[in-house]
Design an enzyme around this catalytic site. Structure first.
Site, PDB file in Angstrom:
ATOM      1  N   SER A  14      54.264  41.239  42.274  1.00  0.00           N
ATOM      2  CA  SER A  14      55.382  42.107  42.588  1.00  0.00           C
ATOM      3  C   SER A  14      55.297  43.518  42.347  1.00  0.00           C
ATOM      4  O   SER A  14      54.519  43.840  41.581  1.00  0.00           O
ATOM      5  CB  SER A  14      56.458  41.498  41.691  1.00  0.00           C
ATOM      6  OG  SER A  14      57.732  42.277  41.711  1.00  0.00           O
ATOM      7  N   SER A  38      58.190  45.219  42.028  1.00  0.00           N
ATOM      8  CA  SER A  38      59.430  45.648  41.286  1.00  0.00           C
ATOM      9  C   SER A  38      59.216  46.547  40.241  1.00  0.00           C
ATOM     10  O   SER A  38      59.805  47.451  40.205  1.00  0.00           O
ATOM     11  CB  SER A  38      60.022  44.523  40.823  1.00  0.00           C
ATOM     12  OG  SER A  38      60.473  43.561  42.211  1.00  0.00           O
ATOM     13  N   LYS A  76      66.444  31.645  42.296  1.00  0.00           N
ATOM     14  CA  LYS A  76      67.696  32.234  42.857  1.00  0.00           C
ATOM     15  C   LYS A  76      68.794  31.360  43.107  1.00  0.00           C
ATOM     16  O   LYS A  76      69.745  31.714  43.382  1.00  0.00           O
ATOM     17  CB  LYS A  76      67.201  32.765  44.366  1.00  0.00           C
ATOM     18  CG  LYS A  76      66.176  33.875  44.120  1.00  0.00           C
ATOM     19  CD  LYS A  76      66.026  34.543  45.482  1.00  0.00           C
ATOM     20  CE  LYS A  76      65.041  35.722  45.525  1.00  0.00           C
ATOM     21  NZ  LYS A  76      64.795  36.298  46.877  1.00  0.00           N
ATOM     22  N   TYR A  88      56.056  41.728  51.334  1.00  0.00           N
ATOM     23  CA  TYR A  88      55.825  43.077  51.200  1.00  0.00           C
ATOM     24  C   TYR A  88      54.393  43.366  50.816  1.00  0.00           C
ATOM     25  O   TYR A  88      53.983  44.433  50.867  1.00  0.00           O
ATOM     26  CB  TYR A  88      56.940  43.595  50.308  1.00  0.00           C
ATOM     27  CG  TYR A  88      57.241  43.387  49.167  1.00  0.00           C
ATOM     28  CD1 TYR A  88      55.961  43.655  48.009  1.00  0.00           C
ATOM     29  CD2 TYR A  88      57.956  42.292  48.805  1.00  0.00           C
ATOM     30  CE1 TYR A  88      55.965  42.965  46.672  1.00  0.00           C
ATOM     31  CE2 TYR A  88      58.004  41.826  47.256  1.00  0.00           C
ATOM     32  CZ  TYR A  88      57.112  41.770  46.503  1.00  0.00           C
ATOM     33  OH  TYR A  88      57.185  41.478  45.250  1.00  0.00           O
ATOM     34  N   GLY A 106      58.485  43.830  54.570  1.00  0.00           N
ATOM     35  CA  GLY A 106      59.654  43.600  53.713  1.00  0.00           C
ATOM     36  C   GLY A 106      59.438  44.613  52.707  1.00  0.00           C
ATOM     37  O   GLY A 106      60.675  44.711  51.849  1.00  0.00           O
TER      38      GLY A 106
END
Length: 411
Positions: free
Chosen positions: A12, A14, A54, A193, A214
């Site tokens: 990730s 993030s 999620k 991404y 993405g």
């Protein structure tokens, strides 16, 4: 503490996005039993949720905002007054990506690959943007989806959206469908991404179809999450600046062109200017084999050399923030080109024939006649596969500066 929670999420980006914004943010990789305990303990201020939690996270929430509740998917949780409030900032991120890239959705037919949590968000976004028909496709038949085998009979889609992990690092060469079957296709969106461009995106661009990965969605949803976490306002310009910065940080620059065109020298200088790593495909082959390129060609043959070259290109394609000097014949294999384009901008270093020179160390261009023949045979291919062409007929500084300017406009 603010964190990203998921399983197998070391890939990730993030944390880097939040740290660029100046926030303390971490990544926590949890198996399901640990995730349940984490949510029950509520020892956090705010979290982002990714695969595979999620939907599972919803049972731990006290409140859901309207969008999250309508979709049934939560990827952001804020703790406020000891209550857990769920949001779906992926909705904001995907909508931003579509609108920023001017993908026309009104009355269009949309095919969504996948039936998981992200596909539900995608379906909601396209419904709200007034798409016509929305169809989901899955490996197995369900009442709400068709299978990939059924695609032969339903090809009239204007937009295709990938919400599956297919094509994600490290399995970057995968794609679930053949885009050439879709005669009306106008746009492709891939929420992946990493790499920056999946095989699905690359295949679409080859067909002159608008296609986006993405990363922009990831950055936009991070800004929306940050707005909720830190009660700060951001605008689209803030999002775009952060996206461009992330692209520059992750993007490779791949130099292609003839032997003696100056690729290695230029690559080293670019790496210094951009503070990126430097890799040279031919140098890696020589180092690993303990032989010169001429010796490899003589003792093992060109086919063996090309196999070594392809293996190394695949390895290098998984890197980010790297300047890569490719071998002169690297682009003769279309798979090599696809691997390099995943995270890379391909720059053709176009040095005029009269400035190139034959080298005994290069078995295919060891004479002037062979050099001219190879140049003429490959020239159009170099142009066709490149994203940028720079003519190298003057100083090193000039060609490096031209490439630096081209990089700014790459994404």
């Amino acid at each position: 503490m603010y964190r990203l929670i998921g399983e197998s999420i070391s890939h990730s980006y993030s944390q880097e996005i939040y740290e660029e914004l100046g926030y303390d943010y971490g990544i926590l990789d949890l198996r399901e039993d640990k995730f349940e305990n984490f949510m029950r303990n509520r020892v956090f201020k705010g979290i982002n949720i990714t695969i595979p939690y999620k939907e599972l996270v919803r049972k731990h929430l006290d409140i859901e905002d309207e969008i999250a509740s309508r979709i049934g998917v939560v990827n952001t949780v804020l703790k406020k007054d000891n209550q857990l409030i769920g949001y779906n900032t992926d909705y904001f991120g995907l909508k931003y990506l579509i609108e920023k890239n001017e993908i026309e959705v009104l009355n269009k037919n949309v095919l969504i690959l996948g039936t998981g949590a992200t596909s539900k968000t995608a379906a909601a976004v396209f419904r709200d943007l007034k798409a016509n028909e929305i169809v989901k496709v899955s490996r197995t038949f369900t009442k709400n989806s068709i299978t990939y085998d059924d695609l032969d009979s339903v090809k009239d889609f204007d937009i295709i959206v990938n919400t599956t992990p297919s094509g994600m690092f490290p399995d970057s060469g995968e794609s679930l469908i053949d885009l050439s079957l879709f005669t009306k296709l106008e746009a492709v969106v891939d929420v992946i991404y990493n790499p920056l461009k999946t095989k699905l995106v690359i295949d679409a661009l080859k067909l002159n179809i608008k296609a986006v990965g993405g990363l922009e969605m990831l950055v936009a949803q991070a800004f929306e999450s940050a707005r909720l976490f830190f009660d700060e306002d951001f605008n689209n310009e803030d999002i775009d600046k952060a996206y461009q910065k992330m692209v520059m940080k992750k993007m490779n620059v791949v130099l292609i062109g003839m032997p003696t065109a100056g690729k290695t020298t230029i690559a080293r200088e670019l790496a210094k200017k951009l503070n990126k790593d430097f890799k040279d495909v031919d140098h890696i082959i020589v180092e690993r084999q303990g032989k010169t390129i001429r010796e490899i060609f003589t003792h093992d043959g060109e086919d063996f050399f090309r196999m070594l070259e392809s293996t190394i290109i695949k390895e290098l394609s998984h890197l980010t923030n790297t300047i890569i000097a490719s071998g002169g014949g690297s682009i003769l294999d279309s798979e090599n080109v696809d691997w390099l384009k995943g995270n890379g901008l391909l720059v053709f270093v176009d040095r005029p024939l009269e400035l190139l020179y034959a080298e005994q160390s290069r078995p295919l261009t060891a004479s002037d006649d062979n050099l001219e023949k190879i140049y003429k045979d490959r020239y159009q291919t170099y142009k066709d596969v490149s994203d940028v062409v720079v003519v190298n007929d003057e100083s090193l500084d000039q060609v490096v500066n031209e490439i630096l300017e081209a990089i700014k406009c790459a994404y």
